[in-house]
Design a protein around this motif. Structure first.
Motif, PDB file in Angstrom:
ATOM      1  N   ALA A  17      83.917  51.607 149.935  1.00 37.04           N
ATOM      2  CA  ALA A  17      84.829  51.149 148.885  1.00 37.04           C
ATOM      3  C   ALA A  17      86.229  51.728 149.017  1.00 37.04           C
ATOM      4  O   ALA A  17      87.174  51.218 148.404  1.00 37.04           O
ATOM      5  N   VAL A  26      85.938  47.978 139.241  1.00 33.13           N
ATOM      6  CA  VAL A  26      86.423  46.960 140.172  1.00 33.13           C
ATOM      7  C   VAL A  26      85.924  45.588 139.758  1.00 33.13           C
ATOM      8  O   VAL A  26      84.848  45.455 139.163  1.00 33.13           O
ATOM      9  N   LEU A  42      83.015  47.054 148.577  1.00 36.49           N
ATOM     10  CA  LEU A  42      82.888  47.474 147.181  1.00 36.49           C
ATOM     11  C   LEU A  42      81.985  48.691 146.997  1.00 36.49           C
ATOM     12  O   LEU A  42      82.118  49.420 146.019  1.00 36.49           O
ATOM     13  N   LEU A  84      84.120  42.182 140.095  1.00 37.62           N
ATOM     14  CA  LEU A  84      82.963  41.737 140.872  1.00 37.62           C
ATOM     15  C   LEU A  84      82.742  40.233 140.799  1.00 37.62           C
ATOM     16  O   LEU A  84      81.850  39.708 141.469  1.00 37.62           O
TER      17      LEU A  84
END
Length: 333
Positions: free
Chosen positions: A182, A245, A197, A247
């Protein structure tokens, strides 16, 4: 013999795999030029047949066509997702396998025939989500027996025999290794955008569970996107969500073959897919996917496809973002 040896040095065309109709056209052209009379008619007939043959080969030569093509291969109780990238390159995410299969035959008996049937002669990006045999065994076979451009992994090392063998094969063949986590920014791959990620770092997770260190990434093409979730567990899903983050993805490769310990409601809320694909073996001993997981997906109006019931699942996406999903390939197992 000299002529044969000379022709054998010609480069091999790897983007085109002839079908039965192509072979019939080629044989018909040979028949026409050999047996038809008068000669002018024979020449015209053979040229016409060869022209049709060449036209049929044009789509293959322009493989990719600006589309993102996904093939979730039915290779038993394991994960193997083939990705045809918009520029014509190929990516394979995991390769299937079985922990109880000591000879690791998934590569030669299932994966290789599937790739040949789909016309794949080179894997540009060979990707391993984590070390477990149901993801690794087919990767190991291809690393040693197929043309591979690069190998991608999370960088979290394992002491398992098959993982150590894989690293030895990669080194022996000089295949470059790229570590993803990530901390890396998004980068272009084959005309698409790849966003690493998870894992957060290349350190083994505190839980000690290799599933929690699965390589998770999103692949974007125009307005379309697919999230490869590896075998992420609920605990790792919570940690990923805590990072804040984005998604959201229009297609989800469901984590851990649809286990009840994955695909929690908060995770599905964050991803908000329209389509979900579950890779699982028919009547597998683990009873996957779990009924509760399928229910959570369907409750949200997500179209669910399963390799155990539907066979290999094909999904095609243009830059406009809509997915066309079909199941024309059946089972490779």
């Amino acid at each position: 013999d000299a002529v044969i040896l000379y022709l054998a040095r010609a480069p091999v065309v790897t983007f085109y795999t002839p079908e039965r109709l192509d072979l019939l056209l080629a044989c018909s052209a040979l028949f026409a030029v050999t047996f038809l009379r008068p000669r002018r008619a024979a020449l015209l007939a053979s040229l016409l047949l060869l022209f049709v043959l060449a036209v049929r080969g044009i789509p293959a030569a322009g493989a990719g066509g600006g589309l993102l093509r996904l093939y979730f291969l039915s290779v038993g109780q394991g994960d193997a997702a083939l990705v045809g990238l918009p520029d014509g390159k190929w990516m394979l995410v995991d390769g299937g396998g079985r922990a109880s299969e000591t000879k690791a035959r998934v590569g030669s008996r299932l994966l290789l025939p599937a790739l040949r049937r789909l016309g794949v002669r080179r894997i540009d990006y060979l990707v391993l989500s984590h070390e477990h045999p149901d993801h690794l065994q087919g990767i190991l076979y291809l690393a040693g027996n197929f043309e591979v451009g690069e190998f991608w992994e999370s960088g979290i090392h394992s002491n398992s025999r098959e993982y150590r063998q894989l690293k030895w094969v990669l080194a022996a063949r000089g295949i470059p290794v790229r570590v993803l986590c990530a901390a890396l920014p998004p980068f272009a791959a084959g005309g698409a955008l790849l966003e690493p990620l998870w894992p957060a770092t290349s350190q083994r997770p505190a839980s000690g569970d290799a599933n929690d260190s699965s390589l998770v990434f999103r692949l974007r093409h125009g307005k379309g996107s697919v999230l490869f979730a590896g075998d992420l567990t609920a605990d790792a899903e919570r940690q990923l969500l805590a990072r804040g983050v984005g998604l959201e993805s229009s297609l989800l490769k469901v984590a851990h073959h649809g286990s009840r310990h994955s695909s929690t409601d908060p995770f599905l809320e964050a991803v908000s897919p329209r389509v979900a694909v579950i890779s699982a073996g028919y009547q597998n001993p683990f009873h996957l996917p779990a009924l509760s997981t399928v229910a959570r997906l369907e409750k949200r109006g997500i179209r669910v496809y399963r390799t155990d019931l539907d066979g290999s699942v094909q999904a095609v996406c243009g830059a406009e973002g809509g997915w066309r999903v079909s199941t024309p390939w059946g089972h490779f197992n």
